[in-house]
Design a protein around this motif. Structure first.
Motif, PDB file in Angstrom:
ATOM      1  N   ILE A   1      20.929  11.896  35.413  1.00 49.49           N
ATOM      2  CA  ILE A   1      20.383  12.495  34.118  1.00 49.49           C
ATOM      3  C   ILE A   1      19.685  13.902  34.523  1.00 49.49           C
ATOM      4  O   ILE A   1      19.064  13.763  35.497  1.00 49.49           O
ATOM      5  CB  ILE A   1      19.239  11.419  33.568  1.00 49.49           C
ATOM      6  CG1 ILE A   1      19.808  10.230  33.084  1.00 49.49           C
ATOM      7  CG2 ILE A   1      18.206  12.233  32.335  1.00 49.49           C
ATOM      8  CD1 ILE A   1      19.008   8.979  32.624  1.00 49.49           C
ATOM      9  N   CYS A   2      20.146  14.844  33.744  1.00 51.43           N
ATOM     10  CA  CYS A   2      19.820  16.264  34.141  1.00 51.43           C
ATOM     11  C   CYS A   2      18.494  16.533  32.864  1.00 51.43           C
ATOM     12  O   CYS A   2      19.006  16.798  31.794  1.00 51.43           O
ATOM     13  CB  CYS A   2      20.801  16.923  34.135  1.00 51.43           C
ATOM     14  SG  CYS A   2      20.544  18.801  34.143  1.00 51.43           S
ATOM     15  N   VAL A   3      17.491  16.984  33.521  1.00 53.91           N
ATOM     16  CA  VAL A   3      16.326  17.261  32.730  1.00 53.91           C
ATOM     17  C   VAL A   3      15.597  18.376  33.249  1.00 53.91           C
ATOM     18  O   VAL A   3      15.868  18.662  34.460  1.00 53.91           O
ATOM     19  CB  VAL A   3      15.241  16.221  32.215  1.00 53.91           C
ATOM     20  CG1 VAL A   3      15.930  15.091  31.405  1.00 53.91           C
ATOM     21  CG2 VAL A   3      14.567  15.399  33.301  1.00 53.91           C
ATOM     22  N   VAL A   4      14.817  19.177  32.692  1.00 55.87           N
ATOM     23  CA  VAL A   4      14.547  20.589  33.471  1.00 55.87           C
ATOM     24  C   VAL A   4      12.727  20.366  33.631  1.00 55.87           C
ATOM     25  O   VAL A   4      12.052  19.770  32.767  1.00 55.87           O
ATOM     26  CB  VAL A   4      14.493  21.835  32.494  1.00 55.87           C
ATOM     27  CG1 VAL A   4      14.166  23.053  33.316  1.00 55.87           C
ATOM     28  CG2 VAL A   4      16.173  21.910  32.155  1.00 55.87           C
ATOM     29  N   PRO A   5      12.594  20.576  34.836  1.00 55.49           N
ATOM     30  CA  PRO A   5      10.985  20.076  35.186  1.00 55.49           C
ATOM     31  C   PRO A   5      10.047  20.869  34.134  1.00 55.49           C
ATOM     32  O   PRO A   5      10.449  22.230  34.091  1.00 55.49           O
ATOM     33  CB  PRO A   5      10.689  20.615  36.843  1.00 55.49           C
ATOM     34  CG  PRO A   5      12.232  20.919  37.318  1.00 55.49           C
ATOM     35  CD  PRO A   5      13.233  20.935  36.097  1.00 55.49           C
ATOM     36  N   GLY A   6       8.832  20.691  34.142  1.00 53.59           N
ATOM     37  CA  GLY A   6       8.074  21.309  33.307  1.00 53.59           C
ATOM     38  C   GLY A   6       7.435  22.588  34.113  1.00 53.59           C
ATOM     39  O   GLY A   6       6.959  23.508  33.127  1.00 53.59           O
ATOM     40  N   SER A   7       7.337  22.634  35.288  1.00 54.39           N
ATOM     41  CA  SER A   7       7.056  23.622  35.728  1.00 54.39           C
ATOM     42  C   SER A   7       7.849  25.019  35.455  1.00 54.39           C
ATOM     43  O   SER A   7       7.145  26.137  35.782  1.00 54.39           O
ATOM     44  CB  SER A   7       6.905  23.464  37.413  1.00 54.39           C
ATOM     45  OG  SER A   7       8.107  22.803  37.828  1.00 54.39           O
TER      46      SER A   7
ATOM     47  N   PRO B   1       5.954  19.240  42.209  1.00 55.09           N
ATOM     48  CA  PRO B   1       5.987  17.753  42.039  1.00 55.09           C
ATOM     49  C   PRO B   1       7.059  17.338  41.035  1.00 55.09           C
ATOM     50  O   PRO B   1       7.904  16.429  41.104  1.00 55.09           O
ATOM     51  CB  PRO B   1       4.820  17.208  41.852  1.00 55.09           C
ATOM     52  CG  PRO B   1       3.807  18.448  42.350  1.00 55.09           C
ATOM     53  CD  PRO B   1       4.762  19.514  42.294  1.00 55.09           C
ATOM     54  N   ASP B   2       7.126  18.164  40.043  1.00 50.89           N
ATOM     55  CA  ASP B   2       7.997  17.580  38.955  1.00 50.89           C
ATOM     56  C   ASP B   2       9.535  18.012  39.207  1.00 50.89           C
ATOM     57  O   ASP B   2      10.422  17.362  38.712  1.00 50.89           O
ATOM     58  CB  ASP B   2       7.419  18.223  37.457  1.00 50.89           C
ATOM     59  CG  ASP B   2       7.125  19.602  37.218  1.00 50.89           C
ATOM     60  OD1 ASP B   2       7.549  20.169  38.262  1.00 50.89           O
ATOM     61  OD2 ASP B   2       6.734  19.985  36.476  1.00 50.89           O
ATOM     62  N   MET B   3       9.784  19.205  39.943  1.00 46.03           N
ATOM     63  CA  MET B   3      11.103  19.353  40.357  1.00 46.03           C
ATOM     64  C   MET B   3      11.330  18.411  41.303  1.00 46.03           C
ATOM     65  O   MET B   3      12.540  18.071  41.302  1.00 46.03           O
ATOM     66  CB  MET B   3      11.107  20.842  41.079  1.00 46.03           C
ATOM     67  CG  MET B   3      12.247  21.161  41.855  1.00 46.03           C
ATOM     68  SD  MET B   3      13.774  21.644  40.667  1.00 46.03           S
ATOM     69  CE  MET B   3      13.042  23.321  40.357  1.00 46.03           C
ATOM     70  N   PHE B   4      10.538  17.779  42.225  1.00 43.32           N
ATOM     71  CA  PHE B   4      10.913  16.840  43.113  1.00 43.32           C
ATOM     72  C   PHE B   4      11.460  15.572  42.216  1.00 43.32           C
ATOM     73  O   PHE B   4      12.588  14.921  42.497  1.00 43.32           O
ATOM     74  CB  PHE B   4       9.739  16.407  43.992  1.00 43.32           C
ATOM     75  CG  PHE B   4       9.960  15.226  44.979  1.00 43.32           C
ATOM     76  CD1 PHE B   4      11.132  15.207  45.640  1.00 43.32           C
ATOM     77  CD2 PHE B   4       9.093  14.206  45.085  1.00 43.32           C
ATOM     78  CE1 PHE B   4      11.229  14.285  46.523  1.00 43.32           C
ATOM     79  CE2 PHE B   4       9.498  13.144  45.632  1.00 43.32           C
ATOM     80  CZ  PHE B   4      10.232  13.181  46.465  1.00 43.32           C
TER      81      PHE B   4
END
Lengths: 507, 507
Positions: free
Chosen positions: A460-466, A446-449
């Motif tokens: 904006i480029c951030v990295v998912p917590g997963s 879900p966080d990747m989505f």
């Protein structure tokens, strides 16, 4: 020769045959490696940047570590820090090239670099190898000595032996080397390594590649990502059912959490490691990046030594540092070191042997490390300038850490712990149930989505917590605090607005 | 908690306990790693240098790669080559430091570096990342493109795709990465890798660390260390009894043998690899170092492509190159690349992922690689100077290769194949039976015993053949051809005299 199978002959006859090396036949451990920090989100950001460049060829470009689209990619680098510029001039000076025509004089007259660490052009006089030559595998002795002196200053005079310092290709290289030494056994006796969750994915990736058992201990998000020894106990007990835990990794200041550990916490961790016979790996690459009032960096080495017997003389410890962080952020040079404490002498020889197979760490990176550990002394002409630049860089990072926490906590559905240190925030985001379901349909975390949508719609480029690990059912992302303050403010606000819109869309 | 054993409690009570990490408990694969090039001989040479320095502090010091005592250590670096100096000036230019005060002009007026590859100071304009920032994990795209163009020029126009080029931390890094991909299976299905004997010990060390099966094929000393396909067949057949051979490593020009393979030989090797379904690793780091009349470098890629179907479109190949050899010899920068050919696309993605875990190769090393692959074009002002320097360096190396062969072959009990290429001779020495027995008493390989005695009595540091592999009962050593010609002559004569004396002593 017993090679050909019928299958294969048939394929050869048809002019087609499978490759020798395929997903099915390749190293299964390599397949299990995951490394979110340069994963699909960053790949996609790079693609978008390429597309952008095609329509707008003169688009400003950021260093690739930063995936230019958003300047928010995970690779840390102080943006336009002045101290950084100074560092590079130093580094250039360390190259014993023949001076460019017209430059000879500048090299010899009072350029500040002559007072900061070694004067580069005098490398010969200082018995430094030329950067074009291999160095000793453990690094240039003079630089190992400078590192030892740096550690002693940092730790209030507690002695450091240069022979326990090994220079490396960034800190990553040294971390992997120490983990390699620790991996042994099969099945129930296979080495287990305790790592924090969330963690920097070098750890999970390396353990997967080495076929070691990853043992997760969870940091406490409710207490600003504090490390709780009771949780270490829980993780260790459970792990002993299926592996042999032999090492404990700690990241302080925390990546991605930004947590700075208290002295009491570090003492408790050392006591735990000692009692449970765990080799301690202390990832201290952000030791210069502490911002929060009341927070202070305490090295594991210093605390260990001050605890006295039986800990000081027995607990095995490896502490890692890097040129890629701090106020210089010279990541492209790949400089770093490990200091080992109480390591068995024969094992230390084995470690040196392992390092020798790769010949030596890059010499320019070693030279840069020397600059990092040898700042100008108060008697040097460049001292005042250096101090001012360093303070300015750190003060700006502190302001950005504060700003990040503040803007995120004002946004409904986002909560962010104080960024006490390091270079990242790791805020928690509420994702609506329908977004979670939609992600599952797409086969995405879900966080990747969420992060992919964020990238596509805002750049904006951030990295998912997963990619770092998080408690089941919680969602996070990692974002750097590196963009210039006013730009960071705009980005934080834009991201918060996107989250509100995303929440509405899936409610 | 089920941790404490009685044994351990007792030791703790006595204030003594074993370390967590000991020779007994450490990674057994790491223990099996051997790397003679930086083994006991080189260690001892460094100790001697230290001792010497204590009595004679101003003793001239060589780059540690060279272990100063003798300037004969294995790490290759062209001694005082002028082209090398030029390379470094280039590299310094690539650093986007603020020009030193007084240097601005030199950077901007017609310094040769502006005509050789990129003008460094204009990095920004060329969208190059600053060396202080991480690059893409596969390397800077512009440099990958330059490498592809270099390969195309080298191979007479056969196309090279920049996306199949991956920059690395020296060639070693890329070789290890490709080997990692290939290792799978257990017991009888464990990956076997064919390597030449004698070999460069990176191969044996890496296979030991990865737990892969080393399959030796012997080069033919009687035919100037030629590679014989019948011997490949023999090695493969025997190996199939106990492992699954999946890859074949070839070093051309040879390290330590100095052999340069003929085009016919390369064709035969490719045909063999294709028929036997072996992934080919071509270590071609000495491609610019060919000296012997009649010898010529043929790249595996070029020969493969010219062989046409079914080979050209199917045979999997990885070819490695480095900044550490050639006529520049910039080993300390740790630059290198691998070009993969016919690699499965999904595996190629896995390779990139693996490289990403280490973030990126050192950016200064990438910049230097760009210089190596982008020499001045005939229209550049620096072309004539560059060509003259390059030719001078290579002509001197050729003279030293010839001299080495000649002096050794005049010495009774020493025989030396022609040094057709690379940077080493690998002469065979007769050792008297009593010396062999004495070595066995000391628990040393006979050639290790010889080399240690040589070092102690003459200060000359060469690496015993046993570290590279050799036929049972034969003895060799590896010696570089890098010292200045007249110095090399003295060293060769001194070594020959020592051998005569040693032979007499033990006869």
């Amino acid at each position: 020769m017993a090679s050909s199978t019928g299958d294969q002959s048939q394929m050869v006859k048809n002019g087609l045959r499978t490759k020798v090396l395929t997903l099915d036949s390749m190293n299964p451990r390599v397949q299990r490696v995951e490394y979110a920090v340069r994963g699909p989100i960053v790949q996609r950001a790079l693609e978008l940047e390429q597309e952008l460049r095609q329509v707008w060829p003169r688009a400003p470009r950021c260093p690739p570590g930063h995936t230019g689209v958003a300047e928010l990619a995970p690779a840390p680098l102080a943006h336009a820090t002045r101290a950084e510029g100074l560092g590079r001039a130093q580094s250039a000076c360390l190259l014993p090239s023949p001076p460019l025509p017209g430059c000879e004089e500048a090299f010899h007259r009072g350029h500040p670099c002559q007072h900061w660490g070694r004067t580069g052009y005098g490398a010969e006089a200082h018995h430094l190898p030329a950067p074009g030559a291999y160095s000793a595998s453990s690094g240039i002795q003079l630089i190992r000595e400078d590192v030892a002196r740096y550690i002693e200053r940092r730790d209030g005079g507690i002695p450091a032996d240069p022979n326990n310092v090994f220079l490396s290709t960034g800190a990553s290289d040294a971390i992997v080397t120490v983990l390699k030494l620790l991996v042994a056994g099969e099945g129930y006796t296979r080495t287990g390594v305790l790592i924090p969750i969330p963690q920097y994915p070098l750890y999970s990736a390396t353990l997967a590649e080495l076929g070691a058992v990853q043992v997760d201990y969870y940091l406490d998000e409710e207490r600003a990502w504090a490390l709780d020894v009771a949780e270490l106990h829980r993780a260790l007990c459970q792990a002993r059912d299926h592996c042999r835990p032999r090492a404990l990794c700690v990241i302080n200041p925390g990546n991605p959490t930004g947590q700075v550990q208290t002295r009491e916490c570090i003492e408790a961790v050392i006591r735990f490691a000692f009692e449970e016979r765990l080799f301690l790996l202390a990832d201290e690459v952000y030791q210069d990046n502490v911002y929060a009032a009341g927070s202070q960096f305490h090295s594991f080495k210093k605390v260990l030594m001050e605890m006295g017997p039986p800990y000081a003389g027995q607990q095995e410890l490896a502490s890692f540092h890097s040129t890629s962080k701090g106020y210089m952020g010279e990541c492209g040079f790949r400089g770093g070191y490990v200091e080992v404490v109480n390591m068995d002498a024969a094992v230390q020889q084995q470690m040196l042997k392992l390092m020798s197979v790769r010949l030596c760490p890059p010499v320019p990176g070693q030279a840069l490390l020397d600059l990092v550990v040898s700042p100008p002394a108060p008697t040097d002409p460049s001292f005042a300038q250096f101090q001012a630049e360093k303070q300015a860089v750190l003060a700006e990072l502190a302001a950005k850490a504060k700003l990040t926490e503040q803007v995120f906590n004002e946004a409904p559905g986002i909560s962010c712990n104080p960024v006490q240190g390091a270079m990242y925030s790791f805020p928690r985001v509420q994702l609506p149930l329908r977004a979670v379901e939609r992600a599952q349909e797409l086969g995405l975390a879900p966080d990747m989505f969420f992060c992919l949508r964020l990238l596509e719609e805002t750049g904006i480029c951030v990295v998912p917590g997963s990619g770092f690990g998080q408690r089941e059912g919680t969602y996070h992302f990692r974002m750097t605090i590196l963009p210039p303050l006013e730009k960071l403010r705009l980005l934080l606000e834009k991201l918060s607005r996107f989250h509100a819109k995303f929440t509405l869309e899936y409610s």
